[in-house]
Design a protein around this motif. Structure first.
Motif, short mmCIF file in Angstrom:
data_model
loop_
_atom_site.label_atom_id
_atom_site.label_comp_id
_atom_site.label_asym_id
_atom_site.label_seq_id
_atom_site.Cartn_x
_atom_site.Cartn_y
_atom_site.Cartn_z
N ILE A 90 0.86 -1.17 0.00
CA ILE A 90 0.00 0.00 0.00
C ILE A 90 0.91 1.23 0.00
N ASN A 91 0.77 2.08 -1.02
CA ASN A 91 1.67 3.21 -1.16
C ASN A 91 1.49 4.22 -0.03
N ASP A 92 2.60 4.80 0.38
CA ASP A 92 2.60 5.82 1.43
C ASP A 92 2.34 7.18 0.78
N ALA A 121 -3.34 -1.87 -7.76
CA ALA A 121 -2.43 -0.96 -7.07
C ALA A 121 -3.19 -0.26 -5.95
N PHE A 122 -2.66 -0.30 -4.74
CA PHE A 122 -3.29 0.32 -3.58
C PHE A 122 -2.45 1.48 -3.07
N SER A 123 -3.12 2.58 -2.72
CA SER A 123 -2.44 3.74 -2.15
C SER A 123 -3.27 4.33 -1.02
N LEU A 124 -2.60 4.74 0.05
CA LEU A 124 -3.25 5.44 1.15
C LEU A 124 -2.97 6.93 0.99
N CYS A 125 -4.03 7.73 0.90
CA CYS A 125 -3.89 9.17 0.70
C CYS A 125 -3.55 9.82 2.04
N VAL A 126 -2.31 9.65 2.45
CA VAL A 126 -1.87 10.03 3.79
C VAL A 126 -2.08 11.52 4.05
N LEU A 157 -6.67 -2.06 -11.73
CA LEU A 157 -7.41 -1.26 -10.77
C LEU A 157 -6.45 -0.39 -9.97
N ASN A 158 -6.69 0.92 -10.00
CA ASN A 158 -5.92 1.87 -9.20
C ASN A 158 -6.80 2.31 -8.03
N VAL A 159 -6.45 1.84 -6.84
CA VAL A 159 -7.28 2.05 -5.65
C VAL A 159 -6.60 3.06 -4.73
N ASN A 160 -7.32 4.15 -4.43
CA ASN A 160 -6.86 5.13 -3.45
C ASN A 160 -7.81 5.10 -2.26
N ILE A 161 -7.24 5.11 -1.07
CA ILE A 161 -8.00 4.93 0.17
C ILE A 161 -7.83 6.17 1.04
#
Length: 251
Positions: A90-92, A121-126, A157-161
């Motif tokens: 999960i991207n920082d 691809a998973f990313s956390l919108c820090v 799938l480009n997933v932003n959380i």
């Protein structure tokens, strides 16, 4: 189910550890990730120097290369058994809008798609909270849904959380890529010997961030799920380009 994990923040990153923990019971996991932070590496491959692979722990490898190198190497020769699914992150930090052009996290997923595997691809919108556990829970739910109800094989799938507790996430939203304003100017500084050095400026805020975009979904507390494709041809421009060059109609 054999699942390959990678990222662009490096093999010791918090997000990668959380992703592995969250999906551990869904299959047999193997991690192949860069030996250090390679954010912004995009789809680059290392061609002029050899790649070296080291084992940090069982089934957890790090490589002196880019995220694309890691996925390519893992699928094309490093691992004895074929993989069924590739997860990146999960991207920082966020990968919204035009971020996907630079993102090593997304690039790892794109490489998996090039090699014929379903990928996310998973990313956390820090934003200060660093709710990686919540992001891991979301990631698991999305992977579970994909396993039960597969999507067309060509999709990435480009997933932003959103960076909030799991209970505060509003839901999931299918979105399109937005766009950012121009990045901040390059920052000039000097090293200890007085020589000039430069830092790339911070990313711009959302410009195209209206309803339906990934930016808007995150702002409203939704998980943004954007389907990506590899073909970048602007088909609507083919006829106009044909007229411009004075050629024949497109075949």
């Amino acid at each position: 189910m054999r699942i390959l994990l990678s990222n662009d923040d490096g093999y010791q990153a918090e997000g990668l550890r959380e992703l592995a923990r969250s999906v551990a019971t869904l299959g047999s996991l193997t991690v192949v990730a860069p030996d250090r932070n390679r954010s912004g590496a995009s789809n680059s491959l290392t061609l002029e120097t050899p790649l070296r692979v080291h084992s940090a722990e069982p089934n957890w490898y790090y490589v002196n290369g880019t995220p694309t190198d890691c996925v390519h190497l893992a699928i094309s020769g490093l691992l004895d058994q074929p993989q069924d699914l590739v997860l990146s992150g999960i991207n920082d930090g966020a990968n919204l809008g035009d971020d996907v052009l630079y993102s090593g996290t997304v690039a790892a997923a794109v490489e998996a798609r090039h090699l014929g595997l379903p990928t996310i691809a998973f990313s956390l919108c820090v934003q200060g909270g660093r709710h990686f556990a919540a992001a891991g829970r979301v990631a698991r739910e999305i992977v579970e849904k994909l396993l039960i109800k597969p999507l067309p094989s060509a999709l990435i799938l480009n997933v932003n959380i959103p960076d909030r507790p799991y209970e505060d996430i509003v839901g999931w939203a299918a979105t399109r890529l937005g766009a950012r304003h121009r990045a901040a100017p390059t920052v000039k500084a000097h090293d200890p010997r007085g020589r000039p050095v430069y830092w790339v400026g911070a990313s711009g805020e959302g410009a195209d961030a209206g309803t339906g975009t990934d930016f808007d979904a995150i702002d409203k507390g939704y998980v943004s799920i954007t389907p990506l494709q590899i073909d970048m041809t602007r088909y609507q421009a083919l006829s106009a380009l044909t007229d411009w060059i004075g050629g024949s109609a497109p075949l």
